[in-house]
Scaffold this motif. Structure first.
Motif, PDB file in Angstrom:
ATOM      1  N   SER A 106      15.405 -45.518 -25.996  1.00  0.00           N
ATOM      2  CA  SER A 106      16.417 -46.566 -25.832  1.00  0.00           C
ATOM      3  C   SER A 106      17.831 -46.034 -26.048  1.00  0.00           C
ATOM      4  O   SER A 106      18.761 -46.799 -26.267  1.00  0.00           O
ATOM      5  CB  SER A 106      16.150 -47.706 -26.829  1.00  0.00           C
ATOM      6  OG  SER A 106      14.828 -48.176 -26.721  1.00  0.00           O
ATOM      7  N   SER A 107      17.976 -44.714 -25.993  1.00  0.00           N
ATOM      8  CA  SER A 107      19.292 -44.133 -26.284  1.00  0.00           C
ATOM      9  C   SER A 107      20.352 -44.598 -25.282  1.00  0.00           C
ATOM     10  O   SER A 107      21.544 -44.653 -25.602  1.00  0.00           O
ATOM     11  CB  SER A 107      19.205 -42.604 -26.277  1.00  0.00           C
ATOM     12  OG  SER A 107      18.707 -42.129 -25.036  1.00  0.00           O
ATOM     13  N   GLY A 108      19.917 -44.969 -24.076  1.00  0.00           N
ATOM     14  CA  GLY A 108      20.867 -45.476 -23.088  1.00  0.00           C
ATOM     15  C   GLY A 108      21.541 -46.749 -23.550  1.00  0.00           C
ATOM     16  O   GLY A 108      22.688 -47.035 -23.186  1.00  0.00           O
ATOM     17  N   LEU A 109      20.835 -47.516 -24.361  1.00  0.00           N
ATOM     18  CA  LEU A 109      21.396 -48.765 -24.904  1.00  0.00           C
ATOM     19  C   LEU A 109      22.604 -48.470 -25.779  1.00  0.00           C
ATOM     20  O   LEU A 109      23.588 -49.207 -25.759  1.00  0.00           O
ATOM     21  CB  LEU A 109      20.317 -49.508 -25.694  1.00  0.00           C
ATOM     22  CG  LEU A 109      20.738 -50.796 -26.403  1.00  0.00           C
ATOM     23  CD1 LEU A 109      21.179 -51.843 -25.393  1.00  0.00           C
ATOM     24  CD2 LEU A 109      19.578 -51.334 -27.251  1.00  0.00           C
ATOM     25  N   MET A 110      22.522 -47.388 -26.560  1.00  0.00           N
ATOM     26  CA  MET A 110      23.639 -47.017 -27.428  1.00  0.00           C
ATOM     27  C   MET A 110      24.892 -46.728 -26.603  1.00  0.00           C
ATOM     28  O   MET A 110      25.998 -47.134 -26.967  1.00  0.00           O
ATOM     29  CB  MET A 110      23.261 -45.771 -28.244  1.00  0.00           C
ATOM     30  CG  MET A 110      21.996 -45.943 -29.075  1.00  0.00           C
ATOM     31  SD  MET A 110      22.280 -46.904 -30.556  1.00  0.00           S
ATOM     32  CE  MET A 110      23.021 -45.653 -31.586  1.00  0.00           C
ATOM     33  N   GLY A 111      24.692 -46.056 -25.467  1.00  0.00           N
ATOM     34  CA  GLY A 111      25.823 -45.764 -24.593  1.00  0.00           C
ATOM     35  C   GLY A 111      26.448 -47.025 -24.028  1.00  0.00           C
ATOM     36  O   GLY A 111      27.680 -47.131 -23.926  1.00  0.00           O
ATOM     37  N   GLU A 112      25.597 -48.007 -23.682  1.00  0.00           N
ATOM     38  CA  GLU A 112      26.114 -49.275 -23.158  1.00  0.00           C
ATOM     39  C   GLU A 112      26.915 -50.018 -24.220  1.00  0.00           C
ATOM     40  O   GLU A 112      27.951 -50.624 -23.930  1.00  0.00           O
ATOM     41  CB  GLU A 112      24.954 -50.142 -22.665  1.00  0.00           C
ATOM     42  CG  GLU A 112      24.318 -49.648 -21.377  1.00  0.00           C
ATOM     43  CD  GLU A 112      23.442 -50.700 -20.726  1.00  0.00           C
ATOM     44  OE1 GLU A 112      23.882 -51.863 -20.651  1.00  0.00           O
ATOM     45  OE2 GLU A 112      22.326 -50.361 -20.314  1.00  0.00           O
ATOM     46  N   ILE A 113      26.429 -49.980 -25.450  1.00  0.00           N
ATOM     47  CA  ILE A 113      27.144 -50.661 -26.535  1.00  0.00           C
ATOM     48  C   ILE A 113      28.509 -50.011 -26.765  1.00  0.00           C
ATOM     49  O   ILE A 113      29.525 -50.693 -26.947  1.00  0.00           O
ATOM     50  CB  ILE A 113      26.303 -50.655 -27.828  1.00  0.00           C
ATOM     51  CG1 ILE A 113      25.061 -51.529 -27.654  1.00  0.00           C
ATOM     52  CG2 ILE A 113      27.136 -51.137 -29.017  1.00  0.00           C
ATOM     53  CD1 ILE A 113      24.057 -51.415 -28.784  1.00  0.00           C
ATOM     54  N   LYS A 114      28.537 -48.678 -26.752  1.00  0.00           N
ATOM     55  CA  LYS A 114      29.809 -47.972 -26.951  1.00  0.00           C
ATOM     56  C   LYS A 114      30.804 -48.315 -25.844  1.00  0.00           C
ATOM     57  O   LYS A 114      32.015 -48.367 -26.066  1.00  0.00           O
ATOM     58  CB  LYS A 114      29.567 -46.466 -27.002  1.00  0.00           C
ATOM     59  CG  LYS A 114      28.871 -46.019 -28.283  1.00  0.00           C
ATOM     60  CD  LYS A 114      28.559 -44.526 -28.253  1.00  0.00           C
ATOM     61  CE  LYS A 114      27.836 -44.108 -29.526  1.00  0.00           C
ATOM     62  NZ  LYS A 114      27.449 -42.668 -29.507  1.00  0.00           N
ATOM     63  N   MET A 115      30.283 -48.573 -24.650  1.00  0.00           N
ATOM     64  CA  MET A 115      31.147 -48.878 -23.511  1.00  0.00           C
ATOM     65  C   MET A 115      31.573 -50.347 -23.490  1.00  0.00           C
ATOM     66  O   MET A 115      32.722 -50.657 -23.176  1.00  0.00           O
ATOM     67  CB  MET A 115      30.404 -48.542 -22.212  1.00  0.00           C
ATOM     68  CG  MET A 115      31.199 -48.776 -20.945  1.00  0.00           C
ATOM     69  SD  MET A 115      30.385 -48.116 -19.475  1.00  0.00           S
ATOM     70  CE  MET A 115      28.853 -49.048 -19.498  1.00  0.00           C
ATOM     71  N   ARG A 116      30.664 -51.254 -23.842  1.00  0.00           N
ATOM     72  CA  ARG A 116      30.929 -52.686 -23.683  1.00  0.00           C
ATOM     73  C   ARG A 116      31.210 -53.423 -24.993  1.00  0.00           C
ATOM     74  O   ARG A 116      31.703 -54.546 -24.984  1.00  0.00           O
ATOM     75  CB  ARG A 116      29.733 -53.356 -22.991  1.00  0.00           C
ATOM     76  CG  ARG A 116      29.481 -52.872 -21.587  1.00  0.00           C
ATOM     77  CD  ARG A 116      28.382 -53.678 -20.915  1.00  0.00           C
ATOM     78  NE  ARG A 116      28.307 -53.385 -19.491  1.00  0.00           N
ATOM     79  CZ  ARG A 116      27.543 -52.447 -18.949  1.00  0.00           C
ATOM     80  NH1 ARG A 116      26.750 -51.730 -19.739  1.00  0.00           N
ATOM     81  NH2 ARG A 116      27.543 -52.224 -17.652  1.00  0.00           N
ATOM     82  N   GLY A 117      30.880 -52.815 -26.112  1.00  0.00           N
ATOM     83  CA  GLY A 117      30.992 -53.502 -27.390  1.00  0.00           C
ATOM     84  C   GLY A 117      32.418 -53.771 -27.825  1.00  0.00           C
ATOM     85  O   GLY A 117      33.343 -53.040 -27.471  1.00  0.00           O
ATOM     86  N   ARG A 118      32.577 -54.815 -28.629  1.00  0.00           N
ATOM     87  CA  ARG A 118      33.898 -55.187 -29.157  1.00  0.00           C
ATOM     88  C   ARG A 118      34.067 -54.760 -30.614  1.00  0.00           C
ATOM     89  O   ARG A 118      35.138 -54.960 -31.205  1.00  0.00           O
ATOM     90  CB  ARG A 118      34.091 -56.712 -29.049  1.00  0.00           C
ATOM     91  CG  ARG A 118      34.044 -57.231 -27.622  1.00  0.00           C
ATOM     92  CD  ARG A 118      34.360 -58.716 -27.559  1.00  0.00           C
ATOM     93  NE  ARG A 118      33.408 -59.520 -28.322  1.00  0.00           N
ATOM     94  CZ  ARG A 118      32.217 -59.904 -27.883  1.00  0.00           C
ATOM     95  NH1 ARG A 118      31.800 -59.536 -26.666  1.00  0.00           N
ATOM     96  NH2 ARG A 118      31.411 -60.639 -28.628  1.00  0.00           N
TER      97      ARG A 118
END
Length: 420
Positions: free
Chosen positions: A353-365
Motif C-alpha cells: 500500500s506504499s502508493g497510498l502514502m504517495g497520494e497522501i503526500k500529494m493530496r493531504g492538507r
C-alpha cells in the motif's frame, strides 16, 4: 491502479483494545461496502477513550490491524484519544479527512441505519431552536442530560419515541458523534455503518463462534493475568495472526496506574496546582479528589470512591488520566483551535500500500509524520507541542511496561515503523 486515477480509501476510527474477530469483520465489510482500494485506520495510541492504558501498546495493536486487513494505521493525538466521545470523534474525523484521500468513514453500530444516525447528528450539530427549547425545559424539570436530549429530539421530530433506545447504545452514540463531526467539519467523507454482530459492547462473556466484545476479552485477560495457554478461550476470539502477538505481548490494566495516580495527586497538591486545571475535572470533582487525597486507593477503587450520579465511572477515569498525563483544559482548547489533528503520525503500513502514502503526500492538507526525529523540522507551534505530548504519554506507558515486566522497551525515537 492507474497513476492518474485517485485511489478509493475507507477510513475507520478505532481503539483495537485489543484487536479481535469483530474488528477483522469490520475491516473486511468496510472495504466490500465502499469498494475501497485501501482501509486507513485512525487508532488510539497507548491510552484510550475510557480513560485507561491500552491493553497492548500502540505498535503491537497497529501490527494486529495491518495483519488483518488495514493498509495504513495512524495515531489519534493523545489529547483527544482519551477525551469525550465528541472530541474523540471530532479528532478522528479531522485526521482522516485531512489526508485528502479518504472517501468514506465506516463505523459499527447497534442501529445499523446510517440515515437515522445522520438525522440525529444533524440536529445535535446545529442545535435548532425546536430542539434546544425542549432540551432546556426538560433539564429544568430535573431530567438527566441523556433524558432531556431524547426529549428534545423527539419533540423536534427527528426521533420517534419507539427509537429512543438508539441513544442508549454505546456504538450508536459514537456513530452519531462521527456523523456530527462530519457535518460540522463539512467533510466530503460519506458515513457508512455496519450492524454490530456478536456480544454487546458491555457484555463480558466469551462464547466460541460468537464475536466477543473487547470488554469481555480484557476481563478474561485480566483474570488470566495475561498468560495465554493454547486452551485459553480468548484465543478463539482473535484472528490467527493476532494470537501469537497476544501470547508475546505485555498487557497493561487500569490498576497499573495506581502509584502514578497517587504520586501525581500528591505532587499537584504540594505545588498548589488546582486539579480543576485538567480536562474533565470540574470544581466539584476537584473538591472530591482533594477530600480523598490521603486515601491512596488503587486506580479503579479511586474511581469508584469518586463516582456519583452526576459523574460516571468513565468520566472520572478520563479526568484522572488527564491529571496523570498532564492533559490540561488549556491544552485541549488549544488542540481544538489547531484543528484537532494538525498532523498524521504513521504507526505502520503495508508495503503493498506504499502508493497510498504517495497520494497522501500529494493530496493531504496535514503533514505526514513517518520519522519522529524529523518532526521538529516539519511541525511548528501547537502542532509540534501536541506531537511532543504524544511522545510524553507513550514514554509514560513504556516506563510502566518496563517496570511491570522488567523488559527493555523501544521509545518514541527508537521504535521503527511497522511495515508488513
Amino acid at each position: 491502479m492507474s497513476k492518474n486515477k485517485q485511489s478509493c480509501a475507507v477510513g475507520i476510527i478505532a481503539e483495537y483494545n485489543p484487536f479481535h474477530n469483530g474488528h477483522a469483520y469490520h475491516i473486511k465489510k468496510a472495504k466490500e461496502l465502499t469498494k475501497a482500494d485501501y482501509c486507513i485506520v485512525a487508532m488510539s495510541g497507548d491510552f484510550v477513550q475510557r480513560g485507561a492504558p491500552a491493553i497492548y501498546d500502540k505498535h503491537t495493536r497497529a501490527a494486529m490491524a495491518l495483519c488483518c486487513g488495514a493498509d495504513l494505521v495512524l495515531e489519534i493525538p493523545s489529547l483527544f484519544a482519551s477525551s469525550s466521545a465528541e472530541d474523540f470523534a471530532a479528532c478522528g474525523v479531522a485526521l482522516l479527512d485531512g489526508l485528502g484521500v479518504t472517501n468514506s468513514l465506516c463505523f459499527g453500530s447497534e442501529c445499523g441505519d446510517v440515515e437515522k444516525l445522520s438525522g440525529i447528528a444533524s440536529i445535535l450539530a446545529t442545535e435548532p431552536a425546536s430542539y434546544t427549547e425542549h432540551l432546556k425545559k426538560a433539564l429544568k424539570s430535573g431530567a438527566t442530560f441523556p433524558e432531556a436530549r431524547n426529549h428534545g429530539l423527539i419533540a423536534s421530530g427527528v426521533l420517534q419515541a419507539e427509537d429512543a433506545h438508539i441513544l442508549a447504545s454505546p456504538n450508536n452514540i459514537l456513530g452519531i458523534e462521527y456523523c456530527k463531526a462530519l457535518h460540522r467539519q463539512k467533510s466530503s467523507m460519506t458515513p457508512v455503518t455496519i450492524s454490530r454482530k456478536g456480544m454487546g459492547y458491555h457484555d463480558t462473556g466469551l462464547t466460541e463462534g460468537i464475536y466477543g466484545s473487547a470488554t469481555g476479552i480484557r476481563k478474561a485477560l485480566k483474570e488470566s493475568s495475561g498468560l495465554l495457554t493454547a486452551e485459553n478461550p480468548i484465543l478463539a476470539q482473535v484472528p490467527e495472526p493476532v494470537k501469537e502477538m497476544m501470547k508475546q505481548g505485555f498487557p497493561m490494566f487500569p490498576q497499573d496506574l495506581s502509584v502514578l495516580l497517587n504520586t501525581s495527586l500528591l505532587r499537584l497538591a504540594q505545588e498548589g496546582i488546582p486539579y480543576k486545571n485538567y480536562a474533565d475535572v470540574s470544581e466539584e470533582l476537584a473538591a472530591r479528589i482533594q477530600g480523598q487525597l490521603p486515601d491512596y486507593l488503587p486506580f479503579e477503587e479511586k474511581i469508584s470512591s469518586l463516582k456519583t450520579r452526576q459523574y460516571t465511572y468513565t468520566r472520572i477515569s478520563r479526568a484522572l488520566l488527564h491529571i496523570i498525563l498532564g492533559g490540561t483544559s488549556d491544552k485541549v482548547r488549544t488542540g481544538r483551535k489547531a484543528g484537532y489533528a494538525p498532523y498524521a503520525r504513521v504507526l505502520g503500513f503495508k508495503k503493498a500500500s506504499s502508493g497510498l502514502m504517495g497520494e497522501i503526500k500529494m493530496r493531504g492538507r496535514i503533514p505526514l509524520i513517518t520519522k519522529t526525529a524529523d518532526a521538529g523540522m516539519i511541525l511548528k507551534g501547537e502542532a509540534l507541542s501536541m506531537l511532543q505530548h504524544d511522545f510524553y504519554c507513550s514514554h509514560i506507558y513504556q516506563t510502566l511496561v518496563q517496570d511491570k515486566y522488567h523488559i527493555k522497551q523501544n521509545n518514541e525515537f527508537t521504535q521503527p515503523l511497522i511495515i508488513l
